[in-house]
Enzyme design. Structure first.
Site, PDB file in Angstrom:
ATOM      1  N   ASP A 132       0.842  -1.201   0.000  1.00 32.55           N
ATOM      2  CA  ASP A 132       0.000   0.000   0.000  1.00 32.55           C
ATOM      3  C   ASP A 132       0.875   1.249   0.000  1.00 32.55           C
ATOM      4  O   ASP A 132       2.034   1.198   0.420  1.00 32.55           O
ATOM      5  CB  ASP A 132      -0.846   0.067   1.288  1.00 32.55           C
ATOM      6  N   ARG A 182      -0.493  -0.492  -8.689  1.00 27.34           N
ATOM      7  CA  ARG A 182      -1.923  -0.248  -8.411  1.00 27.34           C
ATOM      8  C   ARG A 182      -2.100   1.260  -8.305  1.00 27.34           C
ATOM      9  O   ARG A 182      -1.592   1.882  -7.381  1.00 27.34           O
ATOM     10  CB  ARG A 182      -2.311  -0.924  -7.095  1.00 27.34           C
TER      11      ARG A 182
HETATM   12  C1  LIG Z   1      -8.228  -1.542  -4.384  1.00 30.50           C
HETATM   13  C2  LIG Z   1      -7.936  -0.227  -3.744  1.00 30.50           C
HETATM   14  C3  LIG Z   1      -6.742  -0.044  -3.064  1.00 30.50           C
HETATM   15  C4  LIG Z   1      -6.456   1.195  -2.475  1.00 30.50           C
HETATM   16  N1  LIG Z   1      -5.230   1.371  -1.868  1.00 30.50           N
HETATM   17  C5  LIG Z   1      -4.892   2.619  -1.449  1.00 30.50           C
HETATM   18  C6  LIG Z   1      -3.578   2.891  -0.956  1.00 30.50           C
HETATM   19  O1  LIG Z   1      -2.721   2.013  -0.851  1.00 30.50           O
HETATM   20  N2  LIG Z   1      -3.285   4.164  -0.580  1.00 30.50           N
HETATM   21  C7  LIG Z   1      -4.207   5.187  -0.675  1.00 30.50           C
HETATM   22  O2  LIG Z   1      -3.881   6.345  -0.372  1.00 30.50           O
HETATM   23  N3  LIG Z   1      -5.474   4.944  -1.101  1.00 30.50           N
HETATM   24  C8  LIG Z   1      -5.834   3.702  -1.493  1.00 30.50           C
HETATM   25  N4  LIG Z   1      -7.114   3.471  -1.956  1.00 30.50           N
HETATM   26  C9  LIG Z   1      -8.168   4.523  -1.789  1.00 30.50           C
HETATM   27  C10 LIG Z   1      -8.153   5.536  -2.950  1.00 30.50           C
HETATM   28  O3  LIG Z   1      -7.011   6.350  -2.841  1.00 30.50           O
HETATM   29  C11 LIG Z   1      -9.406   6.427  -2.946  1.00 30.50           C
HETATM   30  O4  LIG Z   1      -9.463   7.142  -1.742  1.00 30.50           O
HETATM   31  C12 LIG Z   1     -10.713   5.658  -3.101  1.00 30.50           C
HETATM   32  O5  LIG Z   1     -10.580   4.623  -4.028  1.00 30.50           O
HETATM   33  C13 LIG Z   1     -11.842   6.608  -3.586  1.00 30.50           C
HETATM   34  O6  LIG Z   1     -11.522   7.135  -4.833  1.00 30.50           O
HETATM   35  P1  LIG Z   1     -12.177   6.625  -6.212  1.00 30.50           P
HETATM   36  O7  LIG Z   1     -11.059   6.335  -7.150  1.00 30.50           O
HETATM   37  O8  LIG Z   1     -13.114   5.529  -5.971  1.00 30.50           O
HETATM   38  O9  LIG Z   1     -12.854   7.907  -6.825  1.00 30.50           O
HETATM   39  P2  LIG Z   1     -13.899   8.973  -6.222  1.00 30.50           P
HETATM   40  O10 LIG Z   1     -13.975  10.062  -7.242  1.00 30.50           O
HETATM   41  O11 LIG Z   1     -13.549   9.338  -4.821  1.00 30.50           O
HETATM   42  O12 LIG Z   1     -15.224   8.150  -6.216  1.00 30.50           O
HETATM   43  C14 LIG Z   1     -15.901   7.756  -7.400  1.00 30.50           C
HETATM   44  C15 LIG Z   1     -17.274   7.236  -6.998  1.00 30.50           C
HETATM   45  O13 LIG Z   1     -17.120   6.007  -6.280  1.00 30.50           O
HETATM   46  C16 LIG Z   1     -17.987   5.944  -5.182  1.00 30.50           C
HETATM   47  N5  LIG Z   1     -17.189   5.885  -3.928  1.00 30.50           N
HETATM   48  C17 LIG Z   1     -15.883   6.196  -3.762  1.00 30.50           C
HETATM   49  N6  LIG Z   1     -15.496   6.003  -2.491  1.00 30.50           N
HETATM   50  C18 LIG Z   1     -16.603   5.574  -1.850  1.00 30.50           C
HETATM   51  C19 LIG Z   1     -16.853   5.216  -0.505  1.00 30.50           C
HETATM   52  N7  LIG Z   1     -15.905   5.242   0.445  1.00 30.50           N
HETATM   53  N8  LIG Z   1     -18.117   4.831  -0.178  1.00 30.50           N
HETATM   54  C20 LIG Z   1     -19.094   4.768  -1.112  1.00 30.50           C
HETATM   55  N9  LIG Z   1     -18.910   5.101  -2.403  1.00 30.50           N
HETATM   56  C21 LIG Z   1     -17.683   5.497  -2.765  1.00 30.50           C
HETATM   57  C22 LIG Z   1     -18.856   7.163  -5.235  1.00 30.50           C
HETATM   58  O14 LIG Z   1     -20.006   6.880  -5.993  1.00 30.50           O
HETATM   59  C23 LIG Z   1     -18.020   8.162  -6.015  1.00 30.50           C
HETATM   60  O15 LIG Z   1     -18.768   9.118  -6.656  1.00 30.50           O
HETATM   61  C24 LIG Z   1      -7.413   2.250  -2.544  1.00 30.50           C
HETATM   62  C25 LIG Z   1      -8.605   2.057  -3.239  1.00 30.50           C
HETATM   63  C26 LIG Z   1      -8.878   0.853  -3.852  1.00 30.50           C
HETATM   64  C27 LIG Z   1     -10.161   0.703  -4.608  1.00 30.50           C
END
Ligand SMILES: Cc1cc2nc3c(=O)[nH]c(=O)nc-3n(C[C@H](O)[C@H](O)[C@H](O)COP(=O)(O)OP(=O)(O)OC[C@H]3O[C@@H](n4cnc5c(N)ncnc54)[C@H](O)[C@@H]3O)c2cc1C
Length: 307
Positions: A132, A182
């Site tokens: 991560d 990732r």
């Molecule tokens: C597999 C995976 C691994 C990850 N690993 C890391 C890491 O190592 N370090 C790190 O900093 N971050 C990590 N993240 C978190 C990432 O950085 C984002 O904070 C998170 O994925 C939300 O961003 P998004 O790309 O979904 O886009 P966004 O623009 O935030 O969301 C797009 C849409 O997805 C939906 N959505 C997003 N989040 C949520 C939620 N919590 N609850 C409900 N609906 C939601 C909503 O409909 C939103 O409109 C990871 C995420 C994933 C999926």
């Protein structure tokens, strides 16, 4: 960054609030939307269920910034056990670790050895180890640990965050390794000098990085994973992959347990490799607050559980 997001991310670092909320039944019920249970057994069962639906999974035990060697060793041993269980149950399951959970701040060299041991066990188990990305102060050391592990093992990958201004340079620096990356948007509270404060800029940077990764993947020089629930972004990625002639199986889409479950299955039905990241464990407070910050509307689930 919205005020609600900033406040929630600041709250995620409050031990006092963690202590107050962790014990409240309504809060625990709301958290259950994002994790199948606190113990490994529940996570493995969820992974088996996803496998039956054709979806892969990634397991991560919640926790970060351990304070002593004994805790770090226990985390390493826990993950060695997870990989053994994955092998024994023949699950299409990978693991993802935080370096501060493996004692990075206690003993860096022991942390590197733990990563090495986990990558070796992942290899034996036909699995994969993800590292991560945490707050920006850990990026340099995380990339150094990844480089060292990648020098010894092929089945290890690292997360990069599109919100960091430095990430395009980091990606260029990693490409000679033929890396598994990732790509995510980024989940922490960072100052504007370090991370783009506007969502539009983060999304733009994500697309630019994704495009580069897809071009490399088309030539077999990178293995991209897009960790996002942003369906518009995913549609754009699919279009770019077609333009670059990147085979469908050359990249994956990963989402978190409990978020966009229908889209996970629909993407799988369209032939994409999809994995669900399943978190489990008792140390869920900071992690859950980050999930709330990603979508402050999620606070509604907390409120609904009050009644
Ligand atoms: C597999 C995976 C691994 C990850 N690993 C890391 C890491 O190592 N370090 C790190 O900093 N971050 C990590 N993240 C978190 C990432 O950085 C984002 O904070 C998170 O994925 C939300 O961003 P998004 O790309 O979904 O886009 P966004 O623009 O935030 O969301 C797009 C849409 O997805 C939906 N959505 C997003 N989040 C949520 C939620 N919590 N609850 C409900 N609906 C939601 C909503 O409909 C939103 O409109 C990871 C995420 C994933 C999926």
């Amino acid at each position: 960054m919205s005020l609600a997001r900033r406040l929630l991310l600041r709250a995620s670092r409050s031990p006092w609030l963690a202590e107050q909320l962790r014990r409240r039944a309504f809060f625990r019920r709301a958290v259950r939307r994002f994790l199948p249970g606190e113990d490994l057994g529940a996570a493995l069962d969820a992974a088996a269920e996803f496998a039956r639906a054709g979806l892969g999974s990634v397991l991560t035990q919640l926790g970060e910034q351990v304070g002593n060697r004994a805790e770090a060793v226990a985390v390493r041993d826990h993950y060695l056990g997870v990989l053994a269980a994955v092998r024994q149950r023949k699950l299409p399951t990978q693991v993802s670790v935080k370096l501060t959970h493996l004692g990075l701040e206690v003993d860096r060299s022991a942390c590197e050895q733990a990563v090495d041991a986990l990558a070796a066990r992942a290899e034996d188990s036909g699995s994969f180890l993800w590292i991560d990305m945490e707050e920006s102060r850990y990026v340099d050391v995380t990339l150094e640990v990844f480089r060292a592990a990648r020098g010894e093992h092929t089945n290890v990958g690292v997360c990069l965050q599109a919100y960091l201004r430095r990430t395009p340079d980091d990606l260029v620096g990693l490409l000679p390794l033929g890396p598994a990356i990732r790509l995510v948007k980024g989940a922490y509270n960072e100052p504007p000098s370090i991370a783009f404060p506007r969502k539009r800029d983060v999304d733009e940077c994500y697309v630019m990085l994704a495009d580069r990764l897809l071009q490399e993947a088309a030539r077999g020089r990178a293995r991209p994973v897009f960790g996002t629930h942003d369906l518009r972004l995913i549609t754009g990625i699919r279009g770019r992959a077609e333009r670059h002639k990147t085979p469908q199986q050359a990249y994956e889409i990963h989402m978190l347990y409990g978020i966009k479950a229908a889209a996970q299955r629909a993407l799988r039905a369209d032939g994409y490799a999809v994995r669900v990241l399943i978190s489990y464990g008792t140390a869920w407070f900071a992690w859950y607050m980050r999930r709330l910050a990603e979508r402050p509307a999620n606070l509604w689930f907390v409120v609904k559980n009050l009644v």
